[in-house]
Design a protein around this motif. Structure first.
Motif, PDB file in Angstrom:
ATOM      1  N   ASP A  15      -2.641   7.283   5.672  1.00  0.00           N
ATOM      2  CA  ASP A  15      -1.494   7.644   6.488  1.00  0.00           C
ATOM      3  C   ASP A  15      -1.796   7.368   7.966  1.00  0.00           C
ATOM      4  O   ASP A  15      -2.940   7.134   8.343  1.00  0.00           O
ATOM      5  CB  ASP A  15      -1.197   9.137   6.263  1.00  0.00           C
ATOM      6  CG  ASP A  15       0.197   9.528   6.659  1.00  0.00           C
ATOM      7  OD1 ASP A  15       0.897   8.703   7.264  1.00  0.00           O
ATOM      8  OD2 ASP A  15       0.590  10.671   6.366  1.00  0.00           O
ATOM      9  N   ARG A  28       7.933   7.055  -1.137  1.00  0.00           N
ATOM     10  CA  ARG A  28       8.509   5.761  -0.761  1.00  0.00           C
ATOM     11  C   ARG A  28       9.759   5.513  -1.582  1.00  0.00           C
ATOM     12  O   ARG A  28       9.710   5.488  -2.808  1.00  0.00           O
ATOM     13  CB  ARG A  28       7.514   4.635  -1.010  1.00  0.00           C
ATOM     14  CG  ARG A  28       6.411   4.588   0.002  1.00  0.00           C
ATOM     15  CD  ARG A  28       5.810   3.221   0.031  1.00  0.00           C
ATOM     16  NE  ARG A  28       4.743   3.167   1.014  1.00  0.00           N
ATOM     17  CZ  ARG A  28       3.694   2.386   0.913  1.00  0.00           C
ATOM     18  NH1 ARG A  28       3.566   1.594  -0.125  1.00  0.00           N
ATOM     19  NH2 ARG A  28       2.780   2.385   1.850  1.00  0.00           N
ATOM     20  N   VAL A  55       0.850   7.012  -3.265  1.00  0.00           N
ATOM     21  CA  VAL A  55       2.261   6.671  -3.099  1.00  0.00           C
ATOM     22  C   VAL A  55       3.029   7.213  -4.303  1.00  0.00           C
ATOM     23  O   VAL A  55       2.578   7.094  -5.441  1.00  0.00           O
ATOM     24  CB  VAL A  55       2.433   5.141  -2.987  1.00  0.00           C
ATOM     25  CG1 VAL A  55       3.899   4.757  -2.981  1.00  0.00           C
ATOM     26  CG2 VAL A  55       1.744   4.633  -1.736  1.00  0.00           C
TER      27      VAL A  55
END
Length: 84
Positions: free
Chosen positions: A70, A29, A78
């Motif tokens: 997911d 991310r 993450v």
């Protein structure tokens, strides 16, 4: 007073791990690799290079304790960019 140590073991490093290294599925991310999935043997809080080819700063991510499922139903940790 010195502790009792077996002969030949004095001044040697201990080999116990400070981290729990596990095979983890990662969801990246942020950064240039936002949204990509990665697989690594790494502990939460450690940095991992998520890239192919030559090492670059933009491929360095930190694994967080945050866990998500997911879209494929895979349980992932993450990972966020190490340098913002």
């Amino acid at each position: 007073m010195d502790p009792v140590v077996a002969p030949g073991q004095r001044h040697q490093y201990l080999t116990t791990s400070q981290y729990q290294l596990d095979e983890r599925q990662l969801l990246l991310r942020g950064g240039t690799r936002d949204g990509l999935r990665w697989h690594a043997t790494v502990a939460v809080g450690q940095r991992v290079f998520c890239g192919e080819g030559e090492w670059a700063v933009d491929g360095l991510y930190v694994v967080t304790a945050e866990e998500v499922d997911d879209v494929d139903g895979v349980h992932r940790n993450v990972a966020v960019p190490a340098f913002a």
